[in-house]
Write a protein that holds these residues in place. Structure first.
Motif, PDB file in Angstrom:
ATOM      1  N   LEU A 113       0.890  -1.199   0.576  1.00 42.22           N
ATOM      2  CA  LEU A 113      -0.024   0.047   0.393  1.00 42.22           C
ATOM      3  C   LEU A 113       0.972   1.552  -0.126  1.00 42.22           C
ATOM      4  CD1 LEU A 113      -3.016  -0.896   2.499  1.00 42.22           C
ATOM      5  CD2 LEU A 113      -2.940  -0.768   0.344  1.00 42.22           C
TER       6      LEU A 113
ATOM      7  N   VAL B 248       1.023   4.267  -2.634  1.00 40.01           N
ATOM      8  CA  VAL B 248       0.662   5.885  -2.209  1.00 40.01           C
ATOM      9  C   VAL B 248       1.718   6.663  -2.590  1.00 40.01           C
ATOM     10  CG1 VAL B 248       0.780   7.313  -0.029  1.00 40.01           C
ATOM     11  CG2 VAL B 248      -1.186   4.830  -0.012  1.00 40.01           C
TER      12      VAL B 248
ATOM     13  N   GLN C 110       1.397   7.366  -6.144  1.00 42.38           N
ATOM     14  CA  GLN C 110      -0.004   8.637  -6.327  1.00 42.38           C
ATOM     15  C   GLN C 110       0.522   9.961  -5.901  1.00 42.38           C
ATOM     16  OE1 GLN C 110      -3.335   6.475  -4.293  1.00 42.38           O
ATOM     17  NE2 GLN C 110      -4.462   6.196  -6.204  1.00 42.38           N
TER      18      GLN C 110
ATOM     19  N   LYS D  31      -6.224   4.986  -1.510  1.00 44.34           N
ATOM     20  CA  LYS D  31      -5.684   5.388  -0.481  1.00 44.34           C
ATOM     21  C   LYS D  31      -6.189   3.497   0.963  1.00 44.34           C
ATOM     22  CE  LYS D  31      -2.708   8.760  -1.858  1.00 44.34           C
ATOM     23  NZ  LYS D  31      -2.266   9.824  -1.390  1.00 44.34           N
TER      24      LYS D  31
ATOM     25  N   GLN E 129      -0.033   9.674   4.530  1.00 43.02           N
ATOM     26  CA  GLN E 129       0.305   9.477   3.790  1.00 43.02           C
ATOM     27  C   GLN E 129      -0.531  10.303   2.423  1.00 43.02           C
ATOM     28  OE1 GLN E 129       2.080   6.912   2.636  1.00 43.02           O
ATOM     29  NE2 GLN E 129       1.879   6.099   4.775  1.00 43.02           N
ATOM     30  N   LYS E 130      -1.665  10.960   3.769  1.00 41.40           N
ATOM     31  CA  LYS E 130      -2.153  12.537   2.765  1.00 41.40           C
ATOM     32  C   LYS E 130      -1.373  14.066   3.149  1.00 41.40           C
ATOM     33  CE  LYS E 130      -6.868   9.969   2.602  1.00 41.40           C
ATOM     34  NZ  LYS E 130      -7.093  10.370   1.671  1.00 41.40           N
TER      35      LYS E 130
END
Length: 461
Positions: free
Chosen positions: A17, A21, A24, A260, A424-425
């Protein structure tokens, strides 16, 4: 298979993942550069002369107050159930009846109007929209100057930050905080508008207010709650050169619907502890498909209504103070005690917020007749993708390293996005705290804790 066993399925999945991420995120950064350029070229133009703010104060309207009392005296009640918990079907109707009686016979709206006027207020016309805001400067003689923007949501209000402003004013004498608290278009004294305005538009309006008051190159820090958290993240993505840092209490629930988050929710469905920090696990937070579906289907009925047909609900609440009180205070009860408990108790709600405070909120929405226009923000925001780019992509983009982010999560917040998803954001997530005592209406319920976390975050930067 031996390697998979050795590593562990959850660890392997999370590693995959994170790789996805990162890929992206590289794409997001390219898109953010385009959006930043667009935002600069399309920002609302402001001018001290053409957009001159007018001094504003709330007035006591005796005619409207007497009309409200007449409506209260004509309230028609219904028969409550006896064999269910008091708040299980909605706001306790017996407690509502008690509040209606107090509202009609003992509540002093005139003194509350004086309270609403505690801090200087203004209204200004920007892009053919009337915007209301509080503008207060603490300790103006202090050498250090810092600009703050405080943002609330629904069913909140500008005066929900008054205790927080008081605390900052009294406890941080070394700095002059230039504080602006705007009302969302269609809320309160930001006049109900005939235009379809969403959270994206609101972020552009708020940046315009900050530039109007502080200059085109102003830099500022933003604190956001509820819709304020969503608007705050928009500001960080649109104007990273001016937004120095953001502090939010409810990471946007739009996070549930991107690849995500859904990927982490898949891991959380089968290995719940693997995606949580020790503190998140300690307080029984969960992030999984089943939790997200439960929130959407069982616990967010109001959201569906307001995001589809807000005017139908508004018709009843604009005419019935009993209906307005029951509907809005149900949200305060639920937000203070959490979705995973019964909506609370009469005494618990009074202890957290107080009867006069609760009725001030309801009277504010009644006197401004803004409940319908306030609820339209849901419909306007979630049905405006036809407006095209950049709205169509903004929610799913990261916040780049340009803007430091702090998250203050109160235990009974209505939605939850775990730290491992947030990092991650928000590429520069520098602070993440869980507060044991508190819920959705952070600064209204816990002004001191909200203020300390926000100001300490700024000072540490």
């Amino acid at each position: 298979m031996t390697l998979v066993k050795a590593i562990g399925i959850p660890v392997l999945l999370i590693a995959l993942l994170i790789g996805l991420v990162k890929y992206q995120n590289r794409k997001s950064l390219v898109e953010l550069e385009r959006i930043e350029k667009w935002a600069d070229e399309n920002k609302f133009k402001v001018d001290k002369i053409l957009n001159k703010p007018e001094i504003f104060s709330v007035e006591f309207d005796e005619k409207e107050w007497n009309f409200l009392k007449q409506k209260l005296s004509l309230t028609r009640y219904f028969t409550p159930l006896k064999d269910v918990p008091k708040f299980d079907y909605g706001f306790d109707p017996e407690y509502a009846k008690e509040l209606i009686d107090y509202w009609n016979t003992k509540f002093d709206w005139k003194s509350q109007v004086d309270f609403l006027n505690k801090y200087p207020q203004f209204r200004v016309n920007i892009n053919d929209t009337i915007l209301h805001y509080v503008h207060y400067v603490t300790n103006p003689s202090a050498e250090k100057k810092v600009n703050l923007l405080l943002l609330d949501g629904w069913p909140g209000s500008f005066f929900g930050f008054y205790k927080m402003i008081d605390f900052i004013d009294q406890n941080y004498k070394d700095t002059s905080y230039n504080i602006i608290v705007p009302s969302i278009p269609g809320y309160g004294y930001s006049n109900p508008t005939e235009k379809v305005l969403d959270a994206f538009d609101t972020a552009m309006f708020y940046d315009a207010i900050m530039r109007l008051e502080n200059g085109e190159n102003t830099e500022y820090y933003v604190h956001g709650e509820d819709w304020g958290s969503i608007i705050t993240t928009y500001l960080a993505k649109l104007y990273p050169k001016r937004v120095r840092a953001i502090h939010i209490t409810m990471p946007p629930f739009t996070s549930f619907f991107d690849l995500k988050s859904l990927s982490f929710a898949l891991v959380g469905q089968f290995f719940p502890e693997s995606i949580l920090t020790p503190d998140e696990a300690k307080y029984n937070f969960r992030f999984s498909f089943s939790e997200i579906l439960t929130l959407i289907i069982k616990k967010a009925g109001y959201f569906h209504i307001q995001a589809s047909k807000p005017d139908s609900m508004g018709a009843g609440m604009s005419d019935s103070p009993f209906g307005l009180l029951s509907y809005v205070l149900e949200k305060y009860s639920l937000g203070s005690f959490g979705f995973n408990q019964t909506c609370g108790t009469r005494d618990g709600l009074l202890e957290k917020l107080g009867r006069d405070e609760l009725l001030t909120i309801i009277t504010y929405y009644w006197m401004t007749n803004c409940i319908t226009s306030s609820m339209r923000l849901y419909r306007n925001t979630f049905y405006t993708l036809e407006k095209g780019w950049p709205r169509t992509v903004l929610n799913n983009l990261i916040i780049s390293e340009k803007v430091p982010v702090a998250v203050q999560l109160f235990r009974y917040e209505v939605s939850f996005v775990p730290f491992k998803v947030l990092e991650q954001k928000y590429l520069n997530l520098v602070r993440y705290n869980i507060v044991e005592d508190g819920g959705h209406f952070a600064s209204f319920e816990n002004p001191q804790k909200s203020a300390v976390d926000f100001i300490d975050f700024i000072k540490n930067l």
